[in-house]
Design a protein around this motif. Structure first.
Motif, short mmCIF file in Angstrom:
data_model
loop_
_atom_site.label_atom_id
_atom_site.label_comp_id
_atom_site.label_asym_id
_atom_site.label_seq_id
_atom_site.Cartn_x
_atom_site.Cartn_y
_atom_site.Cartn_z
N GLY A 216 -6.03 -11.83 -1.13
CA GLY A 216 -6.68 -12.43 -2.29
C GLY A 216 -6.17 -11.89 -3.62
O GLY A 216 -6.36 -12.51 -4.67
N THR A 217 -5.51 -10.73 -3.60
CA THR A 217 -4.95 -10.14 -4.81
C THR A 217 -3.73 -9.31 -4.43
O THR A 217 -3.59 -8.89 -3.26
CB THR A 217 -5.98 -9.25 -5.54
N ASP A 218 -2.86 -9.08 -5.39
CA ASP A 218 -1.68 -8.25 -5.16
C ASP A 218 -1.88 -6.83 -5.71
O ASP A 218 -1.08 -5.94 -5.43
CB ASP A 218 -0.45 -8.84 -5.85
N THR A 219 -2.91 -6.63 -6.50
CA THR A 219 -3.06 -5.40 -7.28
C THR A 219 -3.92 -4.36 -6.58
O THR A 219 -4.98 -4.68 -6.05
CB THR A 219 -3.68 -5.73 -8.66
N PHE A 220 -3.46 -3.12 -6.60
CA PHE A 220 -4.28 -2.02 -6.11
C PHE A 220 -4.12 -0.83 -7.04
O PHE A 220 -3.08 -0.63 -7.68
CB PHE A 220 -3.94 -1.64 -4.68
N ILE A 221 -5.16 -0.02 -7.13
CA ILE A 221 -5.16 1.18 -7.97
C ILE A 221 -5.15 2.40 -7.07
O ILE A 221 -5.90 2.49 -6.10
CB ILE A 221 -6.40 1.22 -8.88
N THR A 222 -4.26 3.35 -7.39
CA THR A 222 -4.15 4.55 -6.58
C THR A 222 -3.97 5.77 -7.48
O THR A 222 -3.76 5.65 -8.68
CB THR A 222 -2.97 4.43 -5.59
N THR A 223 -4.08 6.95 -6.87
CA THR A 223 -4.08 8.19 -7.64
C THR A 223 -2.78 8.43 -8.39
O THR A 223 -2.78 8.66 -9.59
CB THR A 223 -4.34 9.40 -6.71
N HIS A 224 -1.64 8.42 -7.67
CA HIS A 224 -0.37 8.61 -8.37
C HIS A 224 0.66 7.61 -7.87
O HIS A 224 0.51 7.00 -6.82
CB HIS A 224 0.11 10.06 -8.28
N ALA A 225 1.71 7.44 -8.65
CA ALA A 225 2.65 6.33 -8.44
C ALA A 225 3.61 6.60 -7.29
O ALA A 225 4.83 6.67 -7.46
CB ALA A 225 3.43 6.06 -9.73
N ALA A 226 3.05 6.71 -6.07
CA ALA A 226 3.87 6.97 -4.89
C ALA A 226 4.27 5.70 -4.16
O ALA A 226 5.15 5.74 -3.30
CB ALA A 226 3.11 7.88 -3.93
N PHE A 227 3.65 4.57 -4.50
CA PHE A 227 3.80 3.38 -3.66
C PHE A 227 4.64 2.28 -4.32
O PHE A 227 4.49 1.11 -4.01
CB PHE A 227 2.41 2.85 -3.29
N GLY A 228 5.54 2.68 -5.20
CA GLY A 228 6.39 1.70 -5.88
C GLY A 228 7.32 0.96 -4.94
O GLY A 228 7.49 -0.26 -5.04
N TYR A 229 7.95 1.68 -4.02
CA TYR A 229 8.88 1.04 -3.08
C TYR A 229 8.14 0.15 -2.10
O TYR A 229 8.60 -0.95 -1.76
CB TYR A 229 9.68 2.10 -2.32
N LEU A 230 6.99 0.62 -1.63
CA LEU A 230 6.17 -0.20 -0.73
C LEU A 230 5.72 -1.48 -1.45
O LEU A 230 5.81 -2.57 -0.88
CB LEU A 230 4.96 0.61 -0.25
N SER A 231 5.30 -1.34 -2.69
CA SER A 231 4.85 -2.50 -3.46
C SER A 231 5.99 -3.48 -3.68
O SER A 231 5.82 -4.70 -3.54
CB SER A 231 4.29 -2.05 -4.81
N GLU A 232 7.15 -2.96 -4.01
CA GLU A 232 8.32 -3.82 -4.23
C GLU A 232 8.69 -4.57 -2.96
O GLU A 232 9.04 -5.75 -2.99
CB GLU A 232 9.48 -2.95 -4.70
N ARG A 233 8.62 -3.90 -1.83
CA ARG A 233 9.01 -4.51 -0.55
C ARG A 233 8.09 -5.67 -0.18
O ARG A 233 8.55 -6.68 0.36
CB ARG A 233 8.98 -3.44 0.55
N TYR A 234 6.79 -5.54 -0.46
CA TYR A 234 5.83 -6.53 0.04
C TYR A 234 5.16 -7.34 -1.07
O TYR A 234 4.15 -8.01 -0.83
CB TYR A 234 4.78 -5.83 0.92
N GLY A 235 5.72 -7.29 -2.27
CA GLY A 235 5.22 -8.13 -3.35
C GLY A 235 3.87 -7.71 -3.90
O GLY A 235 3.11 -8.55 -4.39
N LEU A 236 3.57 -6.41 -3.86
CA LEU A 236 2.30 -5.90 -4.38
C LEU A 236 2.49 -5.33 -5.78
O LEU A 236 3.62 -5.15 -6.24
CB LEU A 236 1.74 -4.83 -3.45
N ARG A 237 1.38 -5.02 -6.44
CA ARG A 237 1.42 -4.39 -7.76
C ARG A 237 0.63 -3.09 -7.73
O ARG A 237 -0.58 -3.09 -7.63
CB ARG A 237 0.87 -5.33 -8.83
N GLN A 238 1.37 -2.00 -7.77
CA GLN A 238 0.76 -0.67 -7.82
C GLN A 238 0.34 -0.35 -9.25
O GLN A 238 1.13 -0.49 -10.18
CB GLN A 238 1.78 0.36 -7.35
N GLU A 239 -0.90 0.10 -9.41
CA GLU A 239 -1.38 0.61 -10.70
C GLU A 239 -1.88 2.02 -10.46
O GLU A 239 -2.90 2.23 -9.80
CB GLU A 239 -2.48 -0.28 -11.27
#
Length: 328
Positions: A216-239
């Motif tokens: 339902g959404t691509d965006t997730f909020i997490t503690t620190h910016a560790a998930f940039g590669y995962l987000s890029e691979r699966y079309g997500l938006r890490q904040e």
């Protein structure tokens, strides 16, 4: 969790001597990088240790510089560990993640080194977005993506390549070749084990692609910016609340921006981690009346981890993301 221990010079020299003596005593072939006939492999932290163990199998003895439950960014190398590096048959590390390890490797000058950063491309995934830029970033689209690309190189490259199974497979292949070079007598076994691990990582990649469909959404909020590669691979938006460094403090503008991002991005969960403080993440979730859950960057495995190894924790992460993003 920045704990720094300072040792007097005399203690350092004594520890170094003790470390060298211990290493010599426990090795059946002192000086050739072997213990009891097995290749001594020193890994910098868990993701490197996991690769060495899975690929090396019964032919290697693997130790890690970063102990379970220790945040790897905080690691300070002891004289004994520097001595351990100089005696190792192979050192597996990720240049740029742990400055103290990079420095110690330069001092120890081990014969065989496998640098994970040389096997997969690294990018800048800095996410400190403030003011009106935060609104554009939350809206998504090509503008936000291109703006991010335009700023690549402005900050240090993101080292968290193991959270992308495809890049991690590339690293696995590099570590496999390094093991073959360091221990050619068992090259066939290392090649076979590498192929098996790469196949498993391919299956994990397929699981993520399938599991994150219909969200339902691509965006997730997490503690620190560790998930940039995962987000890029699966079309997500890490904040991320903080940057690539988990100990950095978010600015007031960043926190205000996250309030806007959460509302516009239909965020219902704020993720925290097992090895760093969850205080800010839980405070943000409380302010926004959102749920909290663990999204583990797998920088180490401890009794708090939702799984016993890399694959189990990655699949726990997939389950958490599916729930948070509303995947069907």
């Amino acid at each position: 969790m920045n704990i720094r221990r300072l040792h007097p010079a005399t203690a350092l020299l004594g520890a170094a001597a003790m470390g060298l003596t211990t290493l010599t005593a426990c090795s059946t072939d002192a000086g050739d990088g072997r213990t009891d006939g097995k290749l001594d492999v020193v890994a910098s932290f868990y993701p490197m240790q996991f690769l060495a163990q899975r690929i090396g199998g019964s032919h290697v003895h693997v130790s890690s510089l970063t102990k379970p439950g220790v945040e790897p960014h905080d690691l300070e190398i002891s004289p004994r560990q520097t001595a351990q590096l100089s005696e190792a048959g192979l050192v597996v590390y990720l240049k740029g993640l742990q400055p103290s390890v990079d420095q110690a490797i330069g001092q120890a000058d081990p014969k065989h080194v496998a640098d994970a950063a040389s096997y997969a491309s690294l990018e800048d995934h800095g996410t400190e977005v403030e003011g009106e830029d935060a609104h554009e970033h939350a809206e998504g689209g090509e503008h936000g993506h291109e703006a991010h690309k335009a700023h690549e190189g402005d900050a240090a490259a993101d080292p968290h390549i193991w959270l992308d199974p495809v890049r991690y497979a590339q690293v696995a292949e590099g570590v496999g070749k390094a093991l073959q070079k360091a221990d050619p007598d068992h090259a066939a076994a290392y090649k076979k084990n590498t192929a098996a691990l790469v196949k498993q990582l391919g299956a994990l990649n397929d699981d993520f692609k399938t599991g994150l469909k219909g969200r339902g959404t691509d965006t997730f909020i997490t503690t620190h910016a560790a998930f940039g590669y995962l987000s890029e691979r699966y079309g997500l938006r890490q904040e991320a609340i903080s940057g690539v460094d988990p100990e950095s403090e978010p600015s007031p503008a960043r926190m205000r921006g996250l309030h806007t991002i959460a509302k516009k991005g239909k965020v219902n969960t704020v993720f925290f981690e097992t090895l760093v403080s969850d205080k800010t993440a839980k405070a943000l979730a409380g302010d926004l009346q959102l749920k909290t859950d663990v999204l583990d960057p797998i920088e180490g495995i401890s009794d708090k981890s939702k799984g016993r190894d890399y694959f189990e924790v990655m699949r726990s992460n997939l389950t958490a993301l599916r729930t948070a993003l509303g995947a069907k």
